[in-house]
Write an enzyme that holds these catalytic residues in place. Structure first.
Site, PDB file in Angstrom:
ATOM      1  N   SER A 226     -14.086  33.522-102.341  1.00 39.39           N
ATOM      2  CA  SER A 226     -12.678  33.876-102.109  1.00 39.39           C
ATOM      3  C   SER A 226     -11.980  32.749-101.372  1.00 39.39           C
ATOM      4  O   SER A 226     -12.430  32.341-100.293  1.00 39.39           O
ATOM      5  CB  SER A 226     -12.561  35.167-101.303  1.00 39.39           C
ATOM      6  OG  SER A 226     -11.203  35.428-100.984  1.00 39.39           O
TER       7      SER A 226
ATOM      8  N   ASP B  37      -5.145  37.083-110.649  1.00 40.53           N
ATOM      9  CA  ASP B  37      -4.126  38.132-110.596  1.00 40.53           C
ATOM     10  C   ASP B  37      -3.318  38.238-111.883  1.00 40.53           C
ATOM     11  O   ASP B  37      -2.624  39.236-112.119  1.00 40.53           O
ATOM     12  CB  ASP B  37      -3.177  37.899-109.417  1.00 40.53           C
ATOM     13  CG  ASP B  37      -3.842  38.203-108.083  1.00 40.53           C
ATOM     14  OD1 ASP B  37      -4.878  38.900-108.078  1.00 40.53           O
ATOM     15  OD2 ASP B  37      -3.342  37.723-107.045  1.00 40.53           O
TER      16      ASP B  37
END
Length: 458
Positions: A180, A346
């Site tokens: 991440s 996303d």
């Protein structure tokens, strides 16, 4: 989400069942939508302003649950942040304050948790962090172990609330680049103000080295962070090692100094839903997007072009707005393409919608990190579009979509994932029957006005 603002009988909400129904079978989405403020940019500006030595106005008319979570956490740490008309006024945290026991609530915001946790350690504040939804299940490793080995106490991962104490110290940190980018951002914010060891100790660190191993995925999000830090007076030097690893050298005892005013970029991640609506339905214009933004999801334009969409941009209007454009997407015959999701996780839900009605076989690869979002987005994207009649499945760490002329429609569960709910809403534009969305309020996480804006286009 305020359903009273929806002035269109094609989008209706049943409060008793918590189901949003979108009946767009005989309609086309057409018109203008203003881009909302970037959640990613707003998070970073708020944290920098809260750590600054001066007050800041953050110019944005928009908010969301995630932005409010960051504001609430920073206020719990001693900042004074208040909404005033079209801006957010930030009075910074006093870095010389005694260490009060604070209680921070991150809501369901992974960005807030991962950004704030190292900052709490750098400030030396003892606190308990409350989480909601799936957030406590989302991983904190390898940042978790690095924080503990550098002076912090954090209760075991998965506990809720999460107890935090201790003082983060400068030193050498190592983070894998493929888990991440939010871990990297959190440390980049904290390490410039992390404490140094006893000056009598020869091992005293006057700087920190953040070593990111392997490819730094979602690199554009780190670029946004570095840009905000640079504009806040923070010095960070970046080096690329011979093996491809990245090192950030961060001097200790720095002072944040933000400008009196900061403008939040328009949100490319959320604008992508309405740009896609133009590609699959009718002509849609999204206004106020920064063409020089560092947001990685700006890549949606290139991907929509690769699908065959017709894209035009307005000319610049003035020197003050020279980077900002109104972008118009006009339908054209769409064909399959190949998509690498490494830096744009996303965008996957809405790009999968476009692929579902594009001719041919689209492959979306490098999807592993989608499994640790608000939902397991590999499964929720596949389940959602399958329920609506798409030909979609997983194969060798890729999502494969065989496009159709149209989808059938049906009922789906957002799984409390904002991007799944919005993707289903846009998919309704190419469905022969109604689309019903369970848990539609998930959009409040990033885009509370989504259904209102969609209703305007129908």
């Amino acid at each position: 989400m305020n359903t009273k603002d929806i002035k269109n009988d094609k989008i209706t909400y049943d409060e008793a069942t918590d189901i949003m129904t979108i009946d767009a079978a005989s309609s086309a989405a057409k018109g203008h939508v203003r881009s909302i403020a970037s959640k990613s940019h707003a998070h970073r500006l708020l944290i920098a302003a809260a750590l600054s030595d001066s007050e800041t106005r953050i110019l944005t008319p928009d908010t969301s649950k995630d932005i409010e979570a960051t504001i609430d956490c920073l206020n719990s740490l001693g900042a004074g942040i208040k909404r005033k008309n079209d801006y957010i006024a930030v009075t910074p945290i006093s870095l010389n304050q005694e260490s009060p026991k604070a209680g921070a609530d991150c809501g369901e915001s992974g960005s807030t948790l991962r950004f704030i946790l190292p900052v709490i350690g750098a400030l030396g504040i003892s606190t308990e962090i409350t989480m909601h939804g799936r957030l406590s299940e989302r991983p904190l490793s390898p940042m978790y172990e690095e924080l503990i080995s550098h002076g912090m106490y954090i209760s075991p991962q998965g506990t809720n609330p999460l107890s935090v104490s201790g003082h983060l110290t400068a030193g050498d940190y190592t983070i894998a680049g493929n888990v991440s980018s939010q871990f990297v951002t959190g440390l980049l914010f904290a390490l410039p103000i992390a404490s140094t060891a006893d000056t009598a100790d020869e091992s005293t660190k006057s700087e920190s080295i953040l070593h990111v191993t392997g490819r730094l995925e979602s690199r554009p999000y780190v670029d946004i962070t570095l840009d905000v830090l640079k504009k806040s007076g923070i010095i960070i030097t970046e080096k690329t090692l011979e093996n491809g690893d990245t090192c950030f050298i961060i001097p200790s005892n720095q002072t944040y100094h933000t400008d009196p005013e900061a403008l939040v970029d328009g949100d490319w991640s959320n604008a992508a839903f309405f740009l896609a609506a133009g590609a699959i339905s009718d002509t849609v214009t999204v206004t106020g997007l920064n063409m020089n933004s560092l947001q990685g999801d700006k890549k949606v334009l290139d991907i929509l072009k690769s699908f065959g969409a017709d894209i035009t941009m307005s000319d610049k209007k003035s020197e003050a707005t020279e980077d900002y454009r109104d972008i118009t997407i006009t339908p054209a015959p769409l064909h399959a393409t190949d998509i690498d999701a490494s830096d744009i996780p996303d965008l996957v839900p809405i790009l999968a919608v476009v692929a579902a009605v594009a001719d041919g076989r689209t492959s979306i690869r490098n999807i592993e990190r989608l499994r640790i979002k608000e939902s397991d987005r590999v499964q929720t994207v596949i389940n959602t579009l399958s329920s609506l009649g798409a030909d979609i499945y997983e194969e060798m760490n890729s999502i494969i979509i065989n496009g159709k002329v149209s989808l059938s429609g049906g009922i789906i569960d957002s799984c409390n994932d904002h991007r799944i709910a919005m993707a289903a809403g846009i998919a309704a534009l190419r469905c022969e029957n109604k689309v019903q969305i369970k848990n539609p309020r998930a959009v409040n996480k990033s885009y509370p006005g989504f259904y209102k804006d969609l209703a305007k286009l129908l």
